[in-house]
Design an enzyme around this catalytic site. Structure first.
Site, PDB file in Angstrom:
ATOM      1  N   ASP A  70       0.595  -1.094  -0.171  1.00 56.82           N
ATOM      2  CA  ASP A  70       0.464   0.280  -0.073  1.00 56.82           C
ATOM      3  C   ASP A  70       0.497   1.309   0.082  1.00 56.82           C
ATOM      4  O   ASP A  70       2.560   1.383  -0.354  1.00 56.82           O
ATOM      5  CB  ASP A  70      -1.153  -0.464   1.505  1.00 56.82           C
ATOM      6  CG  ASP A  70      -0.486  -0.036   2.674  1.00 56.82           C
ATOM      7  OD1 ASP A  70       0.890   0.030   2.476  1.00 56.82           O
ATOM      8  OD2 ASP A  70      -0.934  -0.231   3.437  1.00 56.82           O
ATOM      9  N   ASP A  73      -7.951  -7.617   0.401  1.00 60.77           N
ATOM     10  CA  ASP A  73      -6.771  -7.843   1.388  1.00 60.77           C
ATOM     11  C   ASP A  73      -7.625  -7.600   2.521  1.00 60.77           C
ATOM     12  O   ASP A  73      -8.313  -6.425   2.602  1.00 60.77           O
ATOM     13  CB  ASP A  73      -5.433  -7.038   1.369  1.00 60.77           C
ATOM     14  CG  ASP A  73      -5.893  -5.598   1.099  1.00 60.77           C
ATOM     15  OD1 ASP A  73      -6.611  -4.904   0.871  1.00 60.77           O
ATOM     16  OD2 ASP A  73      -5.711  -5.142   2.308  1.00 60.77           O
ATOM     17  N   CYS A  78     -12.827 -29.763   6.954  1.00 61.25           N
ATOM     18  CA  CYS A  78     -11.470 -28.460   6.449  1.00 61.25           C
ATOM     19  C   CYS A  78      -9.983 -29.542   6.526  1.00 61.25           C
ATOM     20  O   CYS A  78     -10.703 -30.069   7.432  1.00 61.25           O
ATOM     21  CB  CYS A  78     -11.845 -26.922   6.780  1.00 61.25           C
ATOM     22  SG  CYS A  78     -10.407 -26.583   6.675  1.00 61.25           S
ATOM     23  N   CYS A  80      -7.269 -28.237   6.526  1.00 59.34           N
ATOM     24  CA  CYS A  80      -6.021 -27.396   7.126  1.00 59.34           C
ATOM     25  C   CYS A  80      -5.921 -27.728   8.463  1.00 59.34           C
ATOM     26  O   CYS A  80      -6.481 -29.258   8.923  1.00 59.34           O
ATOM     27  CB  CYS A  80      -6.224 -25.971   7.281  1.00 59.34           C
ATOM     28  SG  CYS A  80      -7.034 -25.956   9.408  1.00 59.34           S
ATOM     29  N   CYS A 100      -7.908 -28.390  11.722  1.00 57.77           N
ATOM     30  CA  CYS A 100      -9.139 -29.642  11.807  1.00 57.77           C
ATOM     31  C   CYS A 100      -8.805 -30.727  11.582  1.00 57.77           C
ATOM     32  O   CYS A 100      -9.123 -31.674  12.437  1.00 57.77           O
ATOM     33  CB  CYS A 100     -10.148 -28.416  10.516  1.00 57.77           C
ATOM     34  SG  CYS A 100     -10.375 -26.673  10.535  1.00 57.77           S
ATOM     35  N   HIS A 150      -5.861 -22.095   9.900  1.00 59.47           N
ATOM     36  CA  HIS A 150      -7.671 -22.752   9.532  1.00 59.47           C
ATOM     37  C   HIS A 150      -8.229 -21.148   8.729  1.00 59.47           C
ATOM     38  O   HIS A 150      -8.843 -21.547   7.485  1.00 59.47           O
ATOM     39  CB  HIS A 150      -8.275 -22.821  10.680  1.00 59.47           C
ATOM     40  CG  HIS A 150      -9.529 -23.066  10.597  1.00 59.47           C
ATOM     41  ND1 HIS A 150     -10.430 -24.017   9.775  1.00 59.47           N
ATOM     42  CD2 HIS A 150     -10.467 -21.840  10.502  1.00 59.47           C
ATOM     43  CE1 HIS A 150     -11.373 -23.751   9.506  1.00 59.47           C
ATOM     44  NE2 HIS A 150     -12.056 -22.385   9.522  1.00 59.47           N
TER      45      HIS A 150
HETATM   46 ZN   LIG Z   1      -9.498 -25.603   9.517  1.00 64.33          ZN
END
Ligand SMILES: [Zn+2]
Length: 375
Positions: free
Chosen positions: A92, A266, A304, A306, A309, A335
């Site tokens: 930015d 963003d 999920c 990730c 999880c 996550h």
């Molecule tokens: Zn997750």
């Protein structure tokens, strides 16, 4: 050498999917950019950020110019090497954060002088200085220096601020010069006023940029007003260039923005919320600090993939948050970043297949179900 370019692959209504090509790699759009404020996405290794599916990060000029300084980062080989992220970085301009964080600001035609919120030292950012800082950082996508009034503001204030930003946009373009492989984006201003937005868009297109941001939103106007602007503002900007909505947002903000023709966004939300025990899931927000999770052996979100999880229970995530363990912020940030990128991939696939409306209906229906029932 790859030049900066944008290919649009498909549209579905106003929603678009495409690819931004840069010498540091491709950016799949619509794209969500995690924020690496101080040369780090907090509580996350760069390779982990990449593993969530991020193609590009955002760096903050204001923070980096104050500490460790752009000159030091340049001496150490630039921001990519410094923070160990070799893919594209957007920076930015510093303008927004000077206005929101610095002390004793003084705004003139030339630029902004201010005192650092860290040590009280005096600094100046002008369009020319902002371009120099972003060049020293090695940014791939550079933003014009602009002024962004907080909303609500009266129309005269919005108009004069927008016209100042357009004069600064011309100075930014001159100072940026010719830098093959690097892009300069203009920033549309004009608050909630369609004619001022149109005037701003025309001024920017006359100057000519590699991409265009819809600026001056997500500054307190609320989602309905923001979507109201996004119903017309993206169409005022060139269709063959990327369109970037700055500082947005929550998952439903992101989906609504993409629906209205935005290509890039963003936000600090996934990482900031991760550190305060908030997880974004398909079924809405989960506050892991709540006592209901203390004995729950189930994952945060069973669908999920990730690490938070697949490897840990709600009970564990609850425990480490309550115990103040650093892994709490690490896991929840991972996550949240993973979930935001999953939304982006879902939208890219849906737009390419011409089924964005069905995807969006499913997104809202799943959220409306709310979190799984307590055990
Ligand atoms: Zn997750």
């Amino acid at each position: 050498m790859t030049r900066f370019s944008f290919d649009l692959h498909a549209t579905d209504g106003a929603a678009r999917t495409g690819t931004i090509h840069t010498p540091r790699g491709d950016i799949r759009t619509p794209a969500f950019m995690p924020v690496g404020t101080a040369a780090t996405v907090k509580a996350t290794l760069p390779e982990s950020v990449r593993a969530t599916g991020a193609d590009i990060l955002l760096g903050n000029t204001y923070h980096l110019m104050l500490r460790p300084t752009a000159e030091r980062i340049d001496r150490l080989g630039g921001l990519h090497g410094f923070m160990n992220w070799d893919r594209p970085i957007l920076t930015d301009s510093g303008g927004f954060q000077v206005m929101s964080l610095a002390d004793l600001r003084k705004l003139t035609e030339r630029g902004v002088t201010f005192k650092s919120h860290i040590d009280g030292s005096r600094h100046e950012i002008t369009p020319e200085r902002s371009m120099e800082i972003q060049r020293l950082l090695g940014s791939d996508i550079v933003m014009c220096f602009d002024e962004c009034p907080a909303l609500p503001a009266d129309r005269d204030r919005i108009a004069s601020s927008m016209r100042l930003s357009m004069r600064w946009a011309a100075r930014s373009k001159d100072a940026f010069g010719d830098r093959p492989g690097h892009a300069l984006f203009g920033i549309q201003q004009g608050g909630l006023e369609p004619d001022l937005r149109e005037e701003s868009a025309k001024a920017l297109v006359d100057i000519g940029f590699d991409g265009y941001a819809v600026g001056g939103l997500a500054v307190g106007e609320g989602q309905e007003a923001m979507f109201g602007v996004l119903d017309y503002a993206p169409a005022q900007l060139p269709a063959d260039k990327p369109r970037y909505l700055m500082g947005v947002g929550k998952p439903d903000d992101i989906v609504g923005a993409v629906k209205r023709g935005i290509d890039m966004m963003d936000c600090v939300l996934p990482s900031r919320s991760g550190r305060t025990g908030q997880a974004f899931t398909r079924r809405g927000v989960v506050n892991i600090k709540n006592a209901r999770h203390a004995d729950d052996p189930r994952p945060l979100d069973e669908s999920c993939s990730c690490p938070a999880c697949t490897g840990y229970s709600r009970a564990y995530l609850h425990h480490v948050f309550r115990a103040g363990e650093m892994i709490s912020g690490m896991l929840l940030t991972w996550h949240n970043l993973h979930y935001f990128q999953e939304i982006m991939q879902g939208m890219r696939d849906a737009i390419a297949a011409g089924r964005f409306a069905a995807w969006e209906a499913d997104f809202h229906a799943t959220r409306a179900e709310g979190d799984i029932a307590p055990l």
